[in-house]
Write a protein that holds these residues in place. Structure first.
Motif, PDB file in Angstrom:
ATOM      1  N   VAL A  85       2.617 -20.247  -7.923  1.00  0.00           N
ATOM      2  CA  VAL A  85       1.229 -19.949  -6.890  1.00  0.00           C
ATOM      3  C   VAL A  85       1.913 -19.924  -5.526  1.00  0.00           C
ATOM      4  O   VAL A  85       2.244 -21.081  -4.938  1.00  0.00           O
ATOM      5  CB  VAL A  85       0.115 -20.783  -7.256  1.00  0.00           C
ATOM      6  CG1 VAL A  85      -0.744 -20.504  -6.495  1.00  0.00           C
ATOM      7  CG2 VAL A  85      -0.184 -20.802  -8.684  1.00  0.00           C
ATOM      8  N   VAL A  86       1.737 -18.717  -4.919  1.00  0.00           N
ATOM      9  CA  VAL A  86       2.145 -18.642  -3.617  1.00  0.00           C
ATOM     10  C   VAL A  86       1.067 -18.302  -2.696  1.00  0.00           C
ATOM     11  O   VAL A  86       0.096 -17.463  -3.086  1.00  0.00           O
ATOM     12  CB  VAL A  86       3.293 -17.697  -3.419  1.00  0.00           C
ATOM     13  CG1 VAL A  86       3.724 -17.454  -2.098  1.00  0.00           C
ATOM     14  CG2 VAL A  86       4.537 -17.823  -4.553  1.00  0.00           C
ATOM     15  N   LYS A  87       0.903 -18.590  -1.631  1.00  0.00           N
ATOM     16  CA  LYS A  87      -0.108 -18.288  -0.462  1.00  0.00           C
ATOM     17  C   LYS A  87      -0.113 -17.031  -0.173  1.00  0.00           C
ATOM     18  O   LYS A  87       1.153 -16.768   0.224  1.00  0.00           O
ATOM     19  CB  LYS A  87      -0.329 -19.433   0.588  1.00  0.00           C
ATOM     20  CG  LYS A  87      -1.243 -18.949   1.737  1.00  0.00           C
ATOM     21  CD  LYS A  87      -1.175 -19.944   2.964  1.00  0.00           C
ATOM     22  CE  LYS A  87      -2.321 -19.918   3.717  1.00  0.00           C
ATOM     23  NZ  LYS A  87      -2.157 -20.621   5.076  1.00  0.00           N
ATOM     24  N   PRO A  88      -0.766 -16.257  -0.107  1.00  0.00           N
ATOM     25  CA  PRO A  88      -0.786 -14.829   0.227  1.00  0.00           C
ATOM     26  C   PRO A  88      -0.457 -14.451   1.505  1.00  0.00           C
ATOM     27  O   PRO A  88      -0.927 -15.276   2.575  1.00  0.00           O
ATOM     28  CB  PRO A  88      -2.169 -14.123  -0.074  1.00  0.00           C
ATOM     29  CG  PRO A  88      -3.045 -15.342  -0.208  1.00  0.00           C
ATOM     30  CD  PRO A  88      -2.281 -16.434  -0.512  1.00  0.00           C
ATOM     31  N   SER A  89       0.391 -13.691   1.735  1.00  0.00           N
ATOM     32  CA  SER A  89       0.892 -13.361   3.129  1.00  0.00           C
ATOM     33  C   SER A  89       1.026 -11.721   3.314  1.00  0.00           C
ATOM     34  O   SER A  89       0.951 -11.001   2.331  1.00  0.00           O
ATOM     35  CB  SER A  89       2.089 -14.093   3.680  1.00  0.00           C
ATOM     36  OG  SER A  89       3.273 -13.549   2.842  1.00  0.00           O
ATOM     37  N   GLU A  95      -4.258 -11.563  10.206  1.00  0.00           N
ATOM     38  CA  GLU A  95      -3.077 -12.966   9.971  1.00  0.00           C
ATOM     39  C   GLU A  95      -2.431 -13.165  11.325  1.00  0.00           C
ATOM     40  O   GLU A  95      -2.442 -14.488  11.709  1.00  0.00           O
ATOM     41  CB  GLU A  95      -2.211 -12.461   8.842  1.00  0.00           C
ATOM     42  CG  GLU A  95      -1.290 -13.598   8.545  1.00  0.00           C
ATOM     43  CD  GLU A  95      -0.333 -13.230   7.613  1.00  0.00           C
ATOM     44  OE1 GLU A  95      -0.154 -13.984   6.702  1.00  0.00           O
ATOM     45  OE2 GLU A  95       0.366 -12.244   7.795  1.00  0.00           O
ATOM     46  N   ARG A  96      -1.978 -12.262  12.182  1.00  0.00           N
ATOM     47  CA  ARG A  96      -1.296 -12.416  13.274  1.00  0.00           C
ATOM     48  C   ARG A  96      -2.263 -12.966  14.417  1.00  0.00           C
ATOM     49  O   ARG A  96      -1.738 -13.825  15.249  1.00  0.00           O
ATOM     50  CB  ARG A  96      -0.405 -11.119  13.772  1.00  0.00           C
ATOM     51  CG  ARG A  96       0.384 -11.376  14.784  1.00  0.00           C
ATOM     52  CD  ARG A  96       1.531 -10.308  15.037  1.00  0.00           C
ATOM     53  NE  ARG A  96       2.336 -10.192  14.180  1.00  0.00           N
ATOM     54  CZ  ARG A  96       3.815  -9.784  14.369  1.00  0.00           C
ATOM     55  NH1 ARG A  96       4.034  -9.010  15.215  1.00  0.00           N
ATOM     56  NH2 ARG A  96       4.427  -9.928  13.639  1.00  0.00           N
ATOM     57  N   MET A  97      -3.379 -12.540  14.514  1.00  0.00           N
ATOM     58  CA  MET A  97      -4.282 -13.020  15.437  1.00  0.00           C
ATOM     59  C   MET A  97      -4.773 -14.390  15.446  1.00  0.00           C
ATOM     60  O   MET A  97      -5.271 -14.803  16.248  1.00  0.00           O
ATOM     61  CB  MET A  97      -5.421 -12.005  15.856  1.00  0.00           C
ATOM     62  CG  MET A  97      -4.801 -10.422  16.329  1.00  0.00           C
ATOM     63  SD  MET A  97      -6.034  -9.246  16.477  1.00  0.00           S
ATOM     64  CE  MET A  97      -6.990 -10.042  17.822  1.00  0.00           C
ATOM     65  N   GLY A  98      -4.782 -14.839  14.199  1.00  0.00           N
ATOM     66  CA  GLY A  98      -5.286 -16.287  13.865  1.00  0.00           C
ATOM     67  C   GLY A  98      -6.692 -16.430  14.017  1.00  0.00           C
ATOM     68  O   GLY A  98      -7.201 -17.704  14.506  1.00  0.00           O
ATOM     69  N   GLY A  99      -7.633 -15.587  14.159  1.00  0.00           N
ATOM     70  CA  GLY A  99      -8.970 -15.648  14.284  1.00  0.00           C
ATOM     71  C   GLY A  99      -9.362 -15.671  15.794  1.00  0.00           C
ATOM     72  O   GLY A  99     -10.652 -15.976  16.078  1.00  0.00           O
ATOM     73  N   CYS A 131      -7.715 -10.253  -0.270  1.00  0.00           N
ATOM     74  CA  CYS A 131      -6.718 -10.827  -0.795  1.00  0.00           C
ATOM     75  C   CYS A 131      -6.106 -11.935  -0.023  1.00  0.00           C
ATOM     76  O   CYS A 131      -5.413 -13.002  -0.455  1.00  0.00           O
ATOM     77  CB  CYS A 131      -5.733  -9.932  -1.555  1.00  0.00           C
ATOM     78  SG  CYS A 131      -6.191  -8.622  -2.731  1.00  0.00           S
ATOM     79  N   PHE A 132      -6.177 -11.813   1.349  1.00  0.00           N
ATOM     80  CA  PHE A 132      -5.669 -12.848   2.101  1.00  0.00           C
ATOM     81  C   PHE A 132      -6.353 -14.184   1.909  1.00  0.00           C
ATOM     82  O   PHE A 132      -5.791 -15.193   2.173  1.00  0.00           O
ATOM     83  CB  PHE A 132      -5.769 -12.348   3.581  1.00  0.00           C
ATOM     84  CG  PHE A 132      -4.708 -11.399   4.048  1.00  0.00           C
ATOM     85  CD1 PHE A 132      -3.472 -11.732   4.445  1.00  0.00           C
ATOM     86  CD2 PHE A 132      -4.813  -9.854   3.708  1.00  0.00           C
ATOM     87  CE1 PHE A 132      -2.329 -10.888   4.658  1.00  0.00           C
ATOM     88  CE2 PHE A 132      -3.767  -9.244   4.034  1.00  0.00           C
ATOM     89  CZ  PHE A 132      -2.643  -9.449   4.589  1.00  0.00           C
ATOM     90  N   GLY A 133      -7.756 -14.053   1.912  1.00  0.00           N
ATOM     91  CA  GLY A 133      -8.405 -15.328   1.641  1.00  0.00           C
ATOM     92  C   GLY A 133      -8.747 -15.872   3.078  1.00  0.00           C
ATOM     93  O   GLY A 133      -8.542 -17.330   3.079  1.00  0.00           O
ATOM     94  N   PHE A 134      -9.133 -15.097   3.906  1.00  0.00           N
ATOM     95  CA  PHE A 134      -9.322 -15.741   5.498  1.00  0.00           C
ATOM     96  C   PHE A 134     -10.856 -16.379   5.315  1.00  0.00           C
ATOM     97  O   PHE A 134     -11.848 -16.159   4.645  1.00  0.00           O
ATOM     98  CB  PHE A 134      -9.600 -14.485   6.309  1.00  0.00           C
ATOM     99  CG  PHE A 134      -8.340 -13.677   6.500  1.00  0.00           C
ATOM    100  CD1 PHE A 134      -7.010 -14.507   7.067  1.00  0.00           C
ATOM    101  CD2 PHE A 134      -8.190 -12.308   6.377  1.00  0.00           C
ATOM    102  CE1 PHE A 134      -5.984 -13.915   7.283  1.00  0.00           C
ATOM    103  CE2 PHE A 134      -7.123 -11.551   6.639  1.00  0.00           C
ATOM    104  CZ  PHE A 134      -5.870 -12.312   7.187  1.00  0.00           C
TER     105      PHE A 134
END
Length: 391
Positions: A54-58, A113-117, A137-140
């Motif tokens: 199980v890998v964290k999506p990236s 993902e790159r902007m981090g919210g 799929c990223f699960g933000f």
């Protein structure tokens, strides 16, 4: 956790027993070299061992997965091309970015993902709504979605012309309310008519045997569920209206952000022709900001390149293609792989600059020419005063 570790131990012991049994039953294992024996054991372990990690999506994992399984959904965009887009577009925290993509939301998810919210992203979408299958799929977390806005692509021209208004957005909530009211009146009429028919039928069929009455009761049971069904239908309509109103508010917020025309970057990766998209969306980008356009083919980007040179307002235009080759890295066996990707698409990048006012306004150009004529004229020679001599 103890149960998980115990299952792992059992699986490991079972795998060792299977491999050991295979070695014992093999007649040629002892005749093999040490390297061949290791290769045989690894092959058998790989065959009989099922490992699920199980890998964290990236961004890298999802882009490799989409490119390997369903490249058509992401317009055959390779993961190294996506990395180049994020770098050339200067995607970082705190920016206000504009993205127009039809890659199942992969480019949008990579930017988030790159902007981090931190910052805001305005997604322009064609059709009825944005497609964000890969973004999900990223699960933000929910905090990432607060800075995400969407705006329909067919309203961009009205926003540029200054004719955009809130009434131009879809008025589905009002229509839904009228539909709800009409449904309510229709249902009331239907129920009243059904009650009248039932009373007439009961009067006519009062002499029927009790078995038929039981059948009528069974057939009338679904009618008692109608009020519940009507209540759930009204709740569904109200929930739909609430979502539509929220979406309308977000569209107005996105229109206000676009009207400021000070975005920090533009990224386009769609299946449509890039030239009309880029020429219209560049007006929302502030000067000295980067833009990146992706296309699977080179010819549309060449046309876009020539149109931008004719239009002006951009510098450092660059049309590039990334070249990727995988290598096998093993002790004493490192070499490039025989099979490699044929192409990952093309990128057109550049920077926006402020348009020259002299080119846009001829009156300013005439004034400037008069100013140049005044400045080019040499001043008349001044007479030098001679000091008076005392005589």
């Amino acid at each position: 956790m103890e149960e998980v570790f115990s299952l792992r131990r059992r699986r490991k012991n079972l795998l060792q027993e299977i491999v050991q049994q295979l070695i014992e039953n093999s007649t040629t294992f002892r005749d093999k070299t040490e390297f061949a024996q290791d290769k045989y054991i690894k092959k058998k372990k790989k065959k009989y061992e099922a490992i699920i990690t199980v890998v964290k999506p990236s961004t890298r994992i999802l882009s490799i997965m989409y490119y390997a399984r369903e490249p058509g959904k992401i317009n055959h965009m390779r993961y190294d091309t996506l990395a180049q887009m994020l770098t050339l577009g200067n995607v970082r925290a705190g920016n206000k970015m504009i993205v127009m993509e039809t890659c199942a939301g992969l480019v949008l998810g990579a930017m988030m993902e790159r902007m981090g919210g931190f910052g805001s992203i305005i997604q322009l979408y064609p059709g009825g709504g944005p497609v964000r299958a890969a973004t999900a799929c990223f699960g933000f977390p929910k905090s990432f979605l607060s800075g995400l806005y969407d705006f329909p692509l067919n309203k961009v021209d009205s926003l540029l012309n200054g004719t955009f208004s809130a009434e131009m957005l879809s008025s589905e909530p009002k229509d839904g309310a009228s539909v709800e009211e009409s449904n309510g009146t229709l249902e009331e009429k239907q129920t009243s008519e059904q009650e009248n028919e039932d009373s007439v039928a009961e009067a006519q069929e009062s002499h029927h045997p009790p078995e038929q009455e039981r059948m009528e009761i069974v057939s009338q049971d679904p009618e008692y569920k109608e009020p519940k069904e009507r209540g759930s239908k009204k709740d569904y309509i109200q929930e739909k209206q609430r979502r539509q109103e929220e979406q309308r508010k977000r569209h107005l917020e996105a229109a206000a952000l676009l009207s400021e025309r000070n975005s920090d970057g533009l990224i386009v990766a769609s299946r449509f022709h890039p030239t009309p998209l880029l020429l219209s969306l560049l007006d929302f980008v502030a000067p000295s900001r980067p833009f990146v356009v992706y296309c699977q083919y080179k010819e549309p980007l060449l046309e876009c390149y020539t149109k931008l040179r004719e239009r002006g307002g951009v510098i450092n235009l660059r049309l590039s293609e990334t070249w990727l080759r995988n290598y096998q890295v093993l002790p004493d066996r490192s070499h490039p792989k025989l099979l490699m990707s044929g192409g990952g698409g093309y990128l057109l990048s550049g920077f926006t600059v402020a348009m020259d006012n002299l080119k846009a306004d001829p009156s300013l150009k005439s004034n400037a020419s008069t100013l140049e004529s005044h400045t080019t004229e040499e001043p008349a020679a001044k007479k030098r005063k001679c000091p008076e001599s005392d005589s």
